[in-house]
Design an enzyme around this catalytic site. Structure first.
Site, PDB file in Angstrom:
ATOM      1  N   LYS A 165      -2.082  -2.332   7.926  1.00  0.00           N
ATOM      2  CA  LYS A 165      -3.262  -1.850   8.640  1.00  0.00           C
ATOM      3  C   LYS A 165      -3.350  -2.498  10.023  1.00  0.00           C
ATOM      4  CE  LYS A 165      -6.318  -0.646   4.786  1.00  0.00           C
ATOM      5  NZ  LYS A 165      -7.639  -0.909   4.145  1.00  0.00           N
ATOM      6  N   HIS A 213      -3.588  -9.287   4.007  1.00  0.00           N
ATOM      7  CA  HIS A 213      -5.034  -9.257   4.233  1.00  0.00           C
ATOM      8  C   HIS A 213      -5.379 -10.086   5.457  1.00  0.00           C
ATOM      9  CE1 HIS A 213      -6.129  -8.228  -0.219  1.00  0.00           C
ATOM     10  NE2 HIS A 213      -5.831  -7.163   0.486  1.00  0.00           N
ATOM     11  N   TYR A 232      -9.568 -10.933  -6.374  1.00  0.00           N
ATOM     12  CA  TYR A 232      -8.616 -11.107  -7.465  1.00  0.00           C
ATOM     13  C   TYR A 232      -8.864 -12.388  -8.236  1.00  0.00           C
ATOM     14  CZ  TYR A 232      -6.274  -7.315  -5.084  1.00  0.00           C
ATOM     15  OH  TYR A 232      -5.999  -6.118  -4.490  1.00  0.00           O
ATOM     16  N   ARG A 260      -0.453  -2.582  -6.619  1.00  0.00           N
ATOM     17  CA  ARG A 260      -0.753  -3.643  -5.636  1.00  0.00           C
ATOM     18  C   ARG A 260      -1.765  -4.617  -6.232  1.00  0.00           C
ATOM     19  NH1 ARG A 260      -0.920  -4.857   0.006  1.00  0.00           N
ATOM     20  NH2 ARG A 260      -3.000  -5.283   0.846  1.00  0.00           N
ATOM     21  N   ARG A 307       0.865  -1.176   0.000  1.00  0.00           N
ATOM     22  CA  ARG A 307       0.000   0.000   0.000  1.00  0.00           C
ATOM     23  C   ARG A 307       0.902   1.227   0.000  1.00  0.00           C
ATOM     24  NH1 ARG A 307      -2.025  -3.427   4.121  1.00  0.00           N
ATOM     25  NH2 ARG A 307      -4.097  -4.275   3.675  1.00  0.00           N
ATOM     26  N   HIS A 341      -2.149   2.238  -5.823  1.00  0.00           N
ATOM     27  CA  HIS A 341      -2.783   0.984  -5.413  1.00  0.00           C
ATOM     28  C   HIS A 341      -2.980   0.036  -6.597  1.00  0.00           C
ATOM     29  CE1 HIS A 341      -4.323  -0.696  -1.687  1.00  0.00           C
ATOM     30  NE2 HIS A 341      -5.297  -1.263  -2.342  1.00  0.00           N
TER      31      HIS A 341
END
Length: 300
Positions: free
Chosen positions: A173, A271, A280, A248, A149, A245
């Site tokens: 995150k 994730h 994806y 990514r 990110r 992004h």
């Protein structure tokens, strides 16, 4: 209500160690609720224990009527659930009035992805004849090589990168850390950038020296990286929808297209949930279908 919101935001900052952006989002979401309730109650905002599920249903209906996106409504509902859950622990409310509310169904928009040819074209755009060109190439190579990110990239310090082992420590995150591999092209680009990088005097002896800096030797911002990318998109004529992004998204899609398993891609992206990574698979399925329709004699 304002006092309760203030306590909740302090709880997020002190006990949950939430980022400034997270706290800002909660504050905006709860402020929007206060504005709605103040209007609905004739100029007086009720206290948390006076707010009912019916009040919140009216708030959700008002957001729908105002044309808010489903994702925005879902995020605001999540903020309300967290706020009132905290209120239950503090004894402000006996039950969570936001709990019965369901999130609106969100359309799953497939992310924009570059082809491998377009990625190569973009990565080769920065000139190797200037320090800023070497920096920009190292940034783009790192974003794509490690699937970072943009916030993760600008937060990198020298100590996070092990060029000999070709890995980088990433703070994602929720303050979760992960190790991500760096490809040989990214390692080479970073080495060339470090050879010409000039740090601001205040940063030279710091243990958390930023890996990527601006022309003044200070840490880059996410906006600076976005502007840099826009410049190279204009030069190369690539799709202007491309953002940092996008690299990514392209990283994940290209891995899956090449046969990587989805669990590995989930780990590489950082994730928390596999559901987030599964978007994806829709892209790779579309790619397989295109190949099938082009190659199979009975496809059409």
């Amino acid at each position: 209500m304002q006092s309760a919101i203030g306590q909740f935001l302090r709880y997020l900052a002190v006990e949950k160690n939430a980022s400034a952006n997270t706290i800002k989002s909660y504050r905006e979401d709860l402020t929007a609720l206060v504005e709605y309730l103040t209007d609905a109650y004739g100029g007086r905002c009720p206290s948390p224990d006076q707010v009912t599920t019916l009040d919140l249903r009216g708030y959700v209906a008002a957001m729908h009527e105002a044309g808010y996106a489903p994702g925005t409504i879902a995020r605001r509902l999540a903020s309300l659930r967290s706020f009132f859950r905290f209120g239950m622990r503090q004894g402000w409310v006996k039950e969570n009035p936001a709990k019965p509310l369901r999130n609106p169904r969100k359309p799953r928009n497939l992310p924009h992805v570059l082809s491998t040819e377009d990625v190569q074209k973009l990565l080769e755009a920065p000139p190797a004849s200037s320090p800023m060109g070497l920096r920009d190439r190292a940034i783009l190579e790192t974003l794509y090589s490690a699937g970072l990110r943009i916030s993760e990239l600008v937060g990198l310090n020298d100590s996070d990168v092990d060029l000999a082992a070709e890995i980088v420590r990433v703070r994602g995150k929720g303050r979760r850390e992960r190790l991500a591999p760096l490809g040989s092209f990214a390692v080479r680009a970073i080495r060339r950038w470090l050879a010409v990088r000039k740090l601001h005097p205040s940063l030279r002896d710091q243990p958390d020296r930023p890996l990527f800096v601006n022309r003044f030797g200070q840490r880059l911002t996410t906006r600076s990286v976005a502007r840099m990318l826009e410049k190279y998109l204009r030069q190369t004529g690539l799709d202007r929808r491309t953002t940092p992004h996008t690299l990514r998204h392209s990283f994940a899609t290209h891995l899956l297209n090449a046969g990587a398993d989805i669990r590995s891609v989930q780990e590489l992206l950082g994730h928390k949930s596999l559901v987030t990574t599964q978007i994806y698979t829709h892209l790779t399925t579309a790619n397989l279908k295109a190949v099938y329709e082009k190659a199979h004699p009975r496809a059409r």
